[in-house]
Design an enzyme around this catalytic site. Structure first.
Site, mmCIF file in Angstrom:
data_model
loop_
_atom_site.group_PDB
_atom_site.id
_atom_site.type_symbol
_atom_site.label_atom_id
_atom_site.label_comp_id
_atom_site.label_asym_id
_atom_site.label_seq_id
_atom_site.Cartn_x
_atom_site.Cartn_y
_atom_site.Cartn_z
ATOM 1 N N LYS A 14 -10.363 -15.823 35.465
ATOM 2 C CA LYS A 14 -9.073 -15.646 36.138
ATOM 3 C C LYS A 14 -9.524 -14.619 38.003
ATOM 4 O O LYS A 14 -9.267 -14.468 39.250
ATOM 5 C CB LYS A 14 -8.101 -15.799 35.679
ATOM 6 C CG LYS A 14 -7.516 -16.389 35.009
ATOM 7 C CD LYS A 14 -6.083 -16.227 34.440
ATOM 8 C CE LYS A 14 -5.976 -14.698 33.052
ATOM 9 N NZ LYS A 14 -6.631 -15.074 32.238
ATOM 10 N N ARG A 89 2.471 -16.157 30.649
ATOM 11 C CA ARG A 89 1.468 -15.848 29.459
ATOM 12 C C ARG A 89 2.209 -16.458 28.496
ATOM 13 O O ARG A 89 1.639 -16.472 27.822
ATOM 14 C CB ARG A 89 0.831 -14.176 29.748
ATOM 15 C CG ARG A 89 -0.584 -13.820 29.931
ATOM 16 C CD ARG A 89 -0.661 -13.127 29.645
ATOM 17 N NE ARG A 89 -2.084 -12.467 29.518
ATOM 18 C CZ ARG A 89 -2.852 -12.004 30.035
ATOM 19 N NH1 ARG A 89 -2.169 -11.456 31.382
ATOM 20 N NH2 ARG A 89 -4.384 -11.482 29.950
ATOM 21 N N ARG A 123 -18.709 -7.822 29.894
ATOM 22 C CA ARG A 123 -17.665 -7.669 30.751
ATOM 23 C C ARG A 123 -17.680 -5.981 31.420
ATOM 24 O O ARG A 123 -17.515 -5.417 30.216
ATOM 25 C CB ARG A 123 -16.650 -8.444 30.754
ATOM 26 C CG ARG A 123 -15.964 -7.922 32.410
ATOM 27 C CD ARG A 123 -14.522 -9.225 32.085
ATOM 28 N NE ARG A 123 -13.130 -8.277 31.719
ATOM 29 C CZ ARG A 123 -12.250 -9.410 31.121
ATOM 30 N NH1 ARG A 123 -12.256 -10.426 32.400
ATOM 31 N NH2 ARG A 123 -11.000 -8.801 30.662
ATOM 32 N N ARG A 154 -13.835 -2.250 29.602
ATOM 33 C CA ARG A 154 -12.209 -1.848 29.627
ATOM 34 C C ARG A 154 -12.101 -1.828 27.526
ATOM 35 O O ARG A 154 -13.537 -2.636 27.701
ATOM 36 C CB ARG A 154 -11.802 -3.698 30.164
ATOM 37 C CG ARG A 154 -11.374 -3.240 31.385
ATOM 38 C CD ARG A 154 -11.108 -4.753 31.883
ATOM 39 N NE ARG A 154 -9.804 -5.420 31.133
ATOM 40 C CZ ARG A 154 -9.083 -6.444 31.317
ATOM 41 N NH1 ARG A 154 -9.255 -6.593 32.043
ATOM 42 N NH2 ARG A 154 -7.827 -6.440 30.341
ATOM 43 N N ARG A 165 -6.455 -10.844 21.160
ATOM 44 C CA ARG A 165 -6.480 -11.471 22.555
ATOM 45 C C ARG A 165 -6.548 -12.603 23.550
ATOM 46 O O ARG A 165 -5.661 -13.110 23.538
ATOM 47 C CB ARG A 165 -6.751 -10.839 24.107
ATOM 48 C CG ARG A 165 -6.583 -8.710 24.120
ATOM 49 C CD ARG A 165 -7.651 -8.602 25.467
ATOM 50 N NE ARG A 165 -7.310 -8.928 25.888
ATOM 51 C CZ ARG A 165 -8.740 -8.955 27.141
ATOM 52 N NH1 ARG A 165 -9.822 -8.216 27.033
ATOM 53 N NH2 ARG A 165 -8.596 -9.220 27.925
HETATM 54 P P1 AMP Z 1 -5.646 -8.865 31.754
HETATM 55 O O1 AMP Z 1 -6.379 -8.099 32.504
HETATM 56 O O2 AMP Z 1 -4.934 -9.488 32.395
HETATM 57 O O3 AMP Z 1 -6.259 -9.828 30.520
HETATM 58 O O4 AMP Z 1 -4.895 -7.975 30.866
HETATM 59 C C1 AMP Z 1 -4.360 -6.958 30.233
HETATM 60 C C2 AMP Z 1 -3.707 -6.657 29.544
HETATM 61 O O5 AMP Z 1 -2.309 -5.685 30.447
HETATM 62 C C3 AMP Z 1 -3.217 -7.789 28.540
HETATM 63 O O6 AMP Z 1 -3.726 -7.810 27.091
HETATM 64 C C4 AMP Z 1 -1.245 -7.500 28.860
HETATM 65 O O7 AMP Z 1 -1.284 -6.256 27.627
HETATM 66 C C5 AMP Z 1 -0.988 -6.725 29.628
HETATM 67 N N1 AMP Z 1 -0.488 -7.957 30.762
HETATM 68 C C6 AMP Z 1 -1.021 -9.067 31.428
HETATM 69 N N2 AMP Z 1 -0.636 -9.749 32.151
HETATM 70 C C7 AMP Z 1 0.971 -9.814 31.165
HETATM 71 C C8 AMP Z 1 1.818 -10.675 30.973
HETATM 72 N N3 AMP Z 1 1.441 -12.144 31.625
HETATM 73 N N4 AMP Z 1 2.813 -10.549 30.070
HETATM 74 C C9 AMP Z 1 2.468 -9.877 28.854
HETATM 75 N N5 AMP Z 1 1.563 -8.820 28.970
HETATM 76 C C10 AMP Z 1 0.769 -8.861 30.253
#
Ligand code: AMP
Length: 210
Positions: A14, A89, A123, A154, A165
């Protein structure tokens, strides 16, 4: 004018794809993960609320996330649309988005499960430009090949957190595929192989949809 959502499991590409596609369509790229990480870095109230969930690989509560996105979508640059990456999400988030500014199209980046784990453990993310890179393709695993910034592993890309996740994805996020299919908005794009080919496939799938 294009209101676009990128859907996909963690590691589906993404973030990698969203930057280029948003630029091509001249719409702002809005990543809730990046927004939460920035809030965390600045120790804002939202960042402090989000920290424990992010560290564990869990979702930040819908109320916090929806309010943050609602505020962001009210900013002037979203008048031409948006590309949301990592939001919605959950079904509750999708329902809220339909009330705020419903998407026209939803691109589901489709990747076989067995590929995701390898992508996430390998990553690295640039601390400066936020670019994402596969360690296997880097000659120097600590320096960003785009901007020279420091590459970071990360905290939530460690194997235990990745498992959590992926589980959260299957439980809470995967049902969105059916949700948007029912609305006739879903475009399924395989996200394997050369990232540039995937980028082209997304833009081709979106042709005529704006
Ligand atoms: P990402 O970089 O998109 O993988 O997001 C990293 C973390 O941010 C996720 O594992 C969640 O803890 C939080 N997060 C990001 N987007 C959302 C969302 N739409 N709803 C809830 N938590 C989110």
């Amino acid at each position: 004018m294009m209101k676009l959502v990128f859907l996909g499991a963690p590691g589906a590409g993404k973030g990698t794809q969203a930057g280029g596609v948003a630029e091509a369509l001249k719409i702002p790229h809005i990543s809730t993960g990046d927004m939460f990480r920035a809030a965390l870095g600045n120790e804002t109230p939202v960042g402090l609320k989000a920290k424990a969930y992010m560290d564990k690989g869990e979702l930040v509560p819908d109320s916090v996330t929806i309010e943050m996105v609602d505020e962001r979508l009210k900013q002037a640059d979203c008048e031409n649309g948006y590309l949301l990456d990592g939001f919605p999400r959950t079904i509750a988030q999708a329902e809220a988005l339909d009330q705020i500014m419903a998407p026209d199209c939803v691109v589901n980046l489709d990747v076989p499960e067995e590929i995701l784990m390898g992508r996430l453990t390998g990553r690295r993310v640039c601390g400066s430009c936020k670019g994402t890179f596969a360690i296997s393709r880097l000659s120097d695993p600590t320096t960003c090949p785009t901007c020279g910034g420091e590459l970071i592993h990360r905290k939530d890309d460690q194997p235990e957190t990745i498992k959590e996740r992926l589980q959260v994805y299957h439980q809470d996020t995967e049902p969105l595929i059916g949700y948007y299919q029912n609305q006739n908005k879903l475009l399924n794009v395989p996200s394997v192989g050369d990232p540039q080919d995937v980028n082209n496939a997304i833009l081709t799938a979106l042709e005529g949809k704006a």
